[in-house]
Motif scaffolding. Structure first.
Motif, mmCIF file in Angstrom:
data_model
loop_
_atom_site.group_PDB
_atom_site.id
_atom_site.type_symbol
_atom_site.label_atom_id
_atom_site.label_comp_id
_atom_site.label_asym_id
_atom_site.label_seq_id
_atom_site.Cartn_x
_atom_site.Cartn_y
_atom_site.Cartn_z
ATOM 1 N N HIS A 126 0.827 -1.205 0.000
ATOM 2 C CA HIS A 126 0.000 0.000 0.000
ATOM 3 C C HIS A 126 0.865 1.260 0.000
ATOM 4 O O HIS A 126 0.494 2.264 -0.615
ATOM 5 N N LEU A 133 2.127 1.813 -3.556
ATOM 6 C CA LEU A 133 1.053 2.267 -4.443
ATOM 7 C C LEU A 133 0.484 3.628 -4.040
ATOM 8 O O LEU A 133 -0.259 4.240 -4.804
ATOM 9 N N ILE A 160 -1.619 4.175 -1.379
ATOM 10 C CA ILE A 160 -3.031 4.015 -1.007
ATOM 11 C C ILE A 160 -3.194 3.802 0.508
ATOM 12 O O ILE A 160 -4.165 3.190 0.943
ATOM 13 N N TYR A 210 11.557 4.368 -7.924
ATOM 14 C CA TYR A 210 11.149 3.449 -8.979
ATOM 15 C C TYR A 210 11.862 3.860 -10.250
ATOM 16 O O TYR A 210 11.728 5.004 -10.699
ATOM 17 N N TYR A 252 3.868 11.081 -4.358
ATOM 18 C CA TYR A 252 2.454 10.696 -4.438
ATOM 19 C C TYR A 252 1.912 10.965 -5.831
ATOM 20 O O TYR A 252 1.136 10.164 -6.378
ATOM 21 N N GLN A 293 3.007 8.210 -7.995
ATOM 22 C CA GLN A 293 2.285 6.983 -7.653
ATOM 23 C C GLN A 293 0.923 6.953 -8.337
ATOM 24 O O GLN A 293 0.511 5.916 -8.861
ATOM 25 N N VAL A 294 0.233 8.089 -8.335
ATOM 26 C CA VAL A 294 -1.081 8.163 -8.986
ATOM 27 C C VAL A 294 -0.949 7.931 -10.488
ATOM 28 O O VAL A 294 -1.770 7.238 -11.107
ATOM 29 N N ARG A 311 0.102 4.035 -10.909
ATOM 30 C CA ARG A 311 -0.762 3.027 -10.294
ATOM 31 C C ARG A 311 -1.788 2.500 -11.289
ATOM 32 O O ARG A 311 -2.498 3.262 -11.943
ATOM 33 N N GLY A 312 -1.832 1.184 -11.421
ATOM 34 C CA GLY A 312 -2.758 0.562 -12.360
ATOM 35 C C GLY A 312 -2.238 0.512 -13.780
ATOM 36 O O GLY A 312 -2.877 -0.078 -14.653
ATOM 37 N N ILE A 364 2.685 0.126 -12.476
ATOM 38 C CA ILE A 364 2.743 -0.636 -11.227
ATOM 39 C C ILE A 364 1.334 -1.132 -10.925
ATOM 40 O O ILE A 364 0.399 -0.327 -10.808
ATOM 41 N N VAL A 365 1.163 -2.440 -10.813
ATOM 42 C CA VAL A 365 -0.175 -2.982 -10.563
ATOM 43 C C VAL A 365 -0.166 -3.909 -9.359
ATOM 44 O O VAL A 365 0.858 -4.492 -9.005
ATOM 45 N N LEU A 366 -1.323 -4.017 -8.748
ATOM 46 C CA LEU A 366 -1.520 -4.889 -7.597
ATOM 47 C C LEU A 366 -2.429 -6.042 -7.977
ATOM 48 O O LEU A 366 -3.519 -5.831 -8.521
#
Length: 309
Positions: A54, A57, A59, A72, A79, A82-83, A86-87, A90-92
């Protein structure tokens, strides 16, 4: 690809009435992931594994105070960045299949991921069909809703989303609990394939034995910090190549090894000790272990947080 240095996460929480308290969930955590590498993060519940994901990412909840440095591809992961990533880059892969939208068909969810790449509708459908075929899912799966999928199918859909998005860093948070052994092997092999294609994979898991099937190295977390980072090949025999007493105890507690339980409990994040976080449970602890928090240092081509290693 990813470098986490001295990461600490503290939560400000209400205790009694309007009084507040600070809870340190992660303290001085270190981790590095290279392209083409699977790094497994193992440890007991509450050791900070999912919080790390988290934090990467961006979050974490608003009451979290984060210090340290995350980079990275050699750029500071702010931040805003990261936004942006994200997705996409970098994915979760979440630990629960409930993260799939229950009100949207699988095809629409995959199409939404494909659109983030700026692809046309035809190109999106071609790539989706190719990825579904790769994971042995029929095109008709696109018409199904999440409740109509088996556990194994849902896991493959989550992996497919990461592939369709062409992410370079994949964070898999507990991707195998409750699955049939054959599906576990299948899921882990999919993650290994992503790494072999040049992606970085962070595998968060409780299952050390499963992690060793595909990992290049293993980061062992305890009470919110990294106590050891070891190569996969160090986990052999009675664990003599392992450096930290907790890692050794974790390895020896497995049924196929000596099945020796680790006595004691992990310290409460509200009242972390001044010294080594494992000292109260460690059979070789000395006075110095109780008064000084050991730094992470290199020993025999691995990293360990122990003055006796």
């Amino acid at each position: 690809m990813l470098c986490v240095q001295n990461l600490s996460v503290t939560f400000t929480m209400y205790d009694r009435g309007l009084s507040q308290k600070q809870t340190t969930a992660i303290a001085d955590l270190e981790l590095h992931i290279n392209a083409g590498e699977v790094v497994a993060v193992v440890g007991s519940s509450g050791s900070g594994k999912s919080l790390l994901a988290h934090a990467i990412l961006g979050i974490l909840p608003k009451n979290a105070h984060v210090t340290g440095k995350i980079t990275y591809n050699n750029e500071y992961l702010t931040y805003k960045r990261q936004v942006e990533l994200r997705g996409k880059d970098i994915v979760l892969i979440p630990q629960s299949v409930s993260y799939l939208d229950p009100l949207m068909s699988v095809g629409k969810q995959l199409s939404r991921i494909a659109r983030l790449r700026g692809l046309s509708t035809n190109a999106s459908q071609q790539i989706i069909d190719q990825v579904l075929a790769r994971y042995k899912l029929a095109p008709s799966v696109k018409q199904l809703f999440p409740f109509q999928l088996s556990g194994g199918m849902a896991r493959r859909i989550l992996v497919a989303m990461a592939v369709i998005g062409q992410a370079n860093l994949v964070i898999a948070d507990e991707p195998t609990p409750g699955l049939h052994p054959e599906v576990v092997v299948e899921t882990l092999n999919h993650l290994r394939e992503l790494a072999d294609e040049g992606k970085g994979v962070l595998l968060i898991t409780h299952e050390l034995e499963a992690a060793l099937q595909i990992a290049d190295k293993v980061a062992v977390f305890y009470a919110g910090t990294t106590v050891e980072i070891a190569a996969k090949t160090d986990f052999t025999h009675r664990g003599k190549a392992l450096r930290h007493p907790y890692t050794q105890a974790l390895w020896r507690s497995l049924p196929q090894n000596e099945f020796i339980p680790v006595s004691g409990t992990q310290p409460n994040p509200d009242t972390l000790p001044l010294g080594c976080l494992f000292a109260e449970r460690c059979p070789i602890a000395t006075t110095d272990c109780l008064t000084h928090r050991p730094p992470l240092r290199e020993v025999c081509n691995g990293l360990v947080r122990c003055i006796h290693a």
